[in-house]
Design a protein around this motif. Structure first.
Motif, PDB file in Angstrom:
ATOM      1  N   LEU A  23      47.129  49.751  32.187  1.00  0.00           N
ATOM      2  CA  LEU A  23      46.741  49.822  30.784  1.00  0.00           C
ATOM      3  C   LEU A  23      47.978  49.523  29.947  1.00  0.00           C
ATOM      4  N   TYR A  24      47.899  48.487  29.110  1.00  0.00           N
ATOM      5  CA  TYR A  24      49.000  48.078  28.251  1.00  0.00           C
ATOM      6  C   TYR A  24      48.697  48.524  26.824  1.00  0.00           C
ATOM      7  N   ILE A  25      49.700  49.143  26.180  1.00  0.00           N
ATOM      8  CA  ILE A  25      49.509  49.672  24.837  1.00  0.00           C
ATOM      9  C   ILE A  25      50.672  49.246  23.951  1.00  0.00           C
ATOM     10  N   LEU A  26      50.353  48.643  22.813  1.00  0.00           N
ATOM     11  CA  LEU A  26      51.344  48.346  21.782  1.00  0.00           C
ATOM     12  C   LEU A  26      51.202  49.400  20.697  1.00  0.00           C
ATOM     13  N   CYS A  27      52.222  50.256  20.574  1.00  0.00           N
ATOM     14  CA  CYS A  27      52.189  51.382  19.640  1.00  0.00           C
ATOM     15  C   CYS A  27      53.415  51.333  18.750  1.00  0.00           C
ATOM     16  N   LYS A  28      53.194  51.100  17.455  1.00  0.00           N
ATOM     17  CA  LYS A  28      54.284  50.981  16.500  1.00  0.00           C
ATOM     18  C   LYS A  28      55.259  49.899  16.947  1.00  0.00           C
ATOM     19  N   ARG A  29      56.483  50.258  17.346  1.00  0.00           N
ATOM     20  CA  ARG A  29      57.502  49.267  17.722  1.00  0.00           C
ATOM     21  C   ARG A  29      57.594  49.059  19.228  1.00  0.00           C
ATOM     22  N   THR A  30      56.820  49.796  19.994  1.00  0.00           N
ATOM     23  CA  THR A  30      57.043  49.904  21.429  1.00  0.00           C
ATOM     24  C   THR A  30      55.868  49.389  22.240  1.00  0.00           C
ATOM     25  N   ASP A  38      46.577  57.137  37.301  1.00  0.00           N
ATOM     26  CA  ASP A  38      47.112  58.481  37.041  1.00  0.00           C
ATOM     27  C   ASP A  38      47.805  58.589  35.682  1.00  0.00           C
ATOM     28  N   MET A  39      47.755  57.513  34.893  1.00  0.00           N
ATOM     29  CA  MET A  39      48.351  57.430  33.562  1.00  0.00           C
ATOM     30  C   MET A  39      49.861  57.669  33.578  1.00  0.00           C
ATOM     31  N   SER A  40      50.520  57.298  34.668  1.00  0.00           N
ATOM     32  CA  SER A  40      51.979  57.361  34.714  1.00  0.00           C
ATOM     33  C   SER A  40      52.561  56.142  34.002  1.00  0.00           C
ATOM     34  N   LEU A  41      53.660  56.337  33.297  1.00  0.00           N
ATOM     35  CA  LEU A  41      54.325  55.260  32.573  1.00  0.00           C
ATOM     36  C   LEU A  41      55.149  54.436  33.553  1.00  0.00           C
ATOM     37  N   THR A  42      54.850  53.137  33.686  1.00  0.00           N
ATOM     38  CA  THR A  42      55.540  52.300  34.663  1.00  0.00           C
ATOM     39  C   THR A  42      56.541  51.341  34.019  1.00  0.00           C
ATOM     40  N   ALA A  43      56.403  51.076  32.719  1.00  0.00           N
ATOM     41  CA  ALA A  43      57.359  50.223  32.010  1.00  0.00           C
ATOM     42  C   ALA A  43      57.243  50.489  30.516  1.00  0.00           C
ATOM     43  N   GLN A  44      58.352  50.270  29.812  1.00  0.00           N
ATOM     44  CA  GLN A  44      58.371  50.490  28.364  1.00  0.00           C
ATOM     45  C   GLN A  44      59.483  49.645  27.751  1.00  0.00           C
ATOM     46  N   ASN A  45      59.207  49.085  26.567  1.00  0.00           N
ATOM     47  CA  ASN A  45      60.204  48.268  25.895  1.00  0.00           C
ATOM     48  C   ASN A  45      59.994  48.346  24.391  1.00  0.00           C
ATOM     49  N   VAL A  46      61.057  48.661  23.666  1.00  0.00           N
ATOM     50  CA  VAL A  46      61.014  48.647  22.205  1.00  0.00           C
ATOM     51  C   VAL A  46      61.203  47.199  21.759  1.00  0.00           C
ATOM     52  N   ILE A  47      60.148  46.595  21.238  1.00  0.00           N
ATOM     53  CA  ILE A  47      60.165  45.169  20.907  1.00  0.00           C
ATOM     54  C   ILE A  47      60.661  44.925  19.484  1.00  0.00           C
ATOM     55  N   PHE A  48      60.278  45.798  18.554  1.00  0.00           N
ATOM     56  CA  PHE A  48      60.495  45.540  17.139  1.00  0.00           C
ATOM     57  C   PHE A  48      61.424  46.574  16.508  1.00  0.00           C
ATOM     58  N   LYS A  49      62.050  46.181  15.396  1.00  0.00           N
ATOM     59  CA  LYS A  49      62.919  47.085  14.643  1.00  0.00           C
ATOM     60  C   LYS A  49      62.143  47.899  13.619  1.00  0.00           C
ATOM     61  N   ASP A  51      57.967  49.185  12.227  1.00  0.00           N
ATOM     62  CA  ASP A  51      56.553  49.311  12.560  1.00  0.00           C
ATOM     63  C   ASP A  51      55.779  48.175  11.905  1.00  0.00           C
ATOM     64  N   GLY A  52      54.617  47.863  12.457  1.00  0.00           N
ATOM     65  CA  GLY A  52      53.771  46.829  11.877  1.00  0.00           C
ATOM     66  C   GLY A  52      52.343  46.976  12.366  1.00  0.00           C
ATOM     67  N   LYS A  53      51.375  46.801  11.467  1.00  0.00           N
ATOM     68  CA  LYS A  53      49.968  47.021  11.806  1.00  0.00           C
ATOM     69  C   LYS A  53      49.198  45.720  12.057  1.00  0.00           C
ATOM     70  N   ALA A  54      49.835  44.571  11.830  1.00  0.00           N
ATOM     71  CA  ALA A  54      49.126  43.295  11.964  1.00  0.00           C
ATOM     72  C   ALA A  54      49.373  42.636  13.314  1.00  0.00           C
ATOM     73  N   ARG A  55      49.972  43.347  14.246  1.00  0.00           N
ATOM     74  CA  ARG A  55      50.292  42.770  15.552  1.00  0.00           C
ATOM     75  C   ARG A  55      49.112  42.870  16.499  1.00  0.00           C
ATOM     76  N   ALA A  56      49.060  41.938  17.437  1.00  0.00           N
ATOM     77  CA  ALA A  56      48.015  41.952  18.450  1.00  0.00           C
ATOM     78  C   ALA A  56      48.522  41.216  19.675  1.00  0.00           C
ATOM     79  N   PHE A  57      47.910  41.464  20.827  1.00  0.00           N
ATOM     80  CA  PHE A  57      48.348  40.774  22.038  1.00  0.00           C
ATOM     81  C   PHE A  57      47.182  40.544  22.977  1.00  0.00           C
ATOM     82  N   SER A  58      47.382  39.585  23.884  1.00  0.00           N
ATOM     83  CA  SER A  58      46.420  39.289  24.939  1.00  0.00           C
ATOM     84  C   SER A  58      47.203  39.059  26.229  1.00  0.00           C
ATOM     85  N   ILE A  59      46.520  39.198  27.370  1.00  0.00           N
ATOM     86  CA  ILE A  59      47.170  39.101  28.675  1.00  0.00           C
ATOM     87  C   ILE A  59      46.505  38.011  29.498  1.00  0.00           C
ATOM     88  N   CYS A  60      47.324  37.178  30.118  1.00  0.00           N
ATOM     89  CA  CYS A  60      46.824  36.200  31.079  1.00  0.00           C
ATOM     90  C   CYS A  60      47.393  36.540  32.459  1.00  0.00           C
TER      91      CYS A  60
END
Length: 278
Positions: A23-30, A38-49, A51-60
């Motif tokens: 499950l991939y989640i974009l939350c605020k800057r992260t 088991d809902m364990s966190l396997t990776a995390q990255n702060v992408i933005f400096k 917050d922004g509400k107009a962001r969206a993503f898709s996965i291939c």
């Protein structure tokens, strides 16, 4: 159908997607990646400096493709590292919208009727003028793109030539969601209707009037149901478009924080992530 909390996550409206067991989640800057088993966190990255509400993503198969205003981010799906950032738009008249894929390319909508096509091998991008109107959503099926526009047209485009082939007027404005299933194109729009269009003939074959409200999204199909997020969840017979069930479930900001994974709904409010089995 009861919503079960699976994660506490304070947010201001988020985007989610699933791929395999993750499950991939974009939350605020992260950007976060969880193992859904088991809902364990396997990776995390702060992408933005900021917050922004107009962001969206898709996965291939290989990448995560993320839009932020006029910028396109390409991320490694495994570790969430940023591979490429490119500016495809210039200002409010050319900001980026929905990203969809086929096997070879990503198709990114740009305001005022343009589409950017990114080669998934080289990450090179070419832009095309498709129509005179912006779009809310599109889906890619083989060598066809089906686009719902803000002026109420459903448009078919050839992915080889990137030329418009056919269009049909479905409403006065704002087709919010477009989903293809078994030769039928399903849409929801601002006139509160759900419509089913035959992909071969481009004729409307079924309509549900005064069915939904607001910026409604079609989440997908399960069994004989068309599953729709409209502030809650509604289930519609995919052939007749007759309402089968409606129940409360958190769907996030403008129904963007909810998805359907097989028979499981994953939804969010501003504090938590939930699941519910259909």
């Amino acid at each position: 159908m009861d919503a079960i909390k699976i994660l506490d996550l304070e947010n201001d409206g988020l985007n989610m997607a699933t791929d395999e067991q993750f499950l991939y989640i974009l939350c605020k800057r992260t950007f976060c990646k969880y193992d859904f088993t088991d809902m364990s966190l396997t990776a995390q990255n702060v992408i933005f400096k900021k917050d922004g509400k107009a962001r969206a993503f898709s996965i291939c198969e290989k990448y995560i493709v993320l839009t932020d205003f006029c910028d396109l981010y390409v991320l490694n799906k495994n570790n969430l590292h940023v591979i490429e950032v490119m500016r495809l738009g210039e200002n409010l008249s050319s900001d980026l919208g929905v990203v969809r894929f086929n096997e070879k390319s990503a198709y990114i909508s740009i305001r005022n009727g343009k589409v950017a096509v990114m080669d998934l091998e080289t990450l090179s991008v070419e832009k095309f003028d498709i129509n005179e109107s912006s779009s809310w959503d599109h889906c890619v099926v083989g060598n066809r793109i089906y686009t719902g526009t803000v002026i109420g047209d459903l448009i078919e485009t050839d992915t080889t030539s990137m030329q418009q082939l056919r269009k049909i007027k479905l409403c006065k404005k704002n087709i919010y969601s477009v989903v293809y299933h078994n030769e039928i194109i399903y849409t929801v729009s601002q006139d509160m209707t759900i419509k089913a269009v035959n992909a071969e003939t481009f004729d409307i074959i079924s309509v549900a009037n005064k069915a939904v409200k607001g910026m409604t999204r079609i989440l997908g199909l399960y069994k004989d149901w068309l599953v729709i997020a409209d502030g809650g969840i509604s289930l519609w017979d995919k052939r007749t478009l007759i309402l089968q069930n409606r129940f409360d479930f958190p769907t996030g900001h403008f129904n963007k924080g909810v998805l359907l994974r097989d028979n499981v709904l994953i939804g969010s409010d501003f504090h938590r992530i939930y699941k519910c089995a259909l």
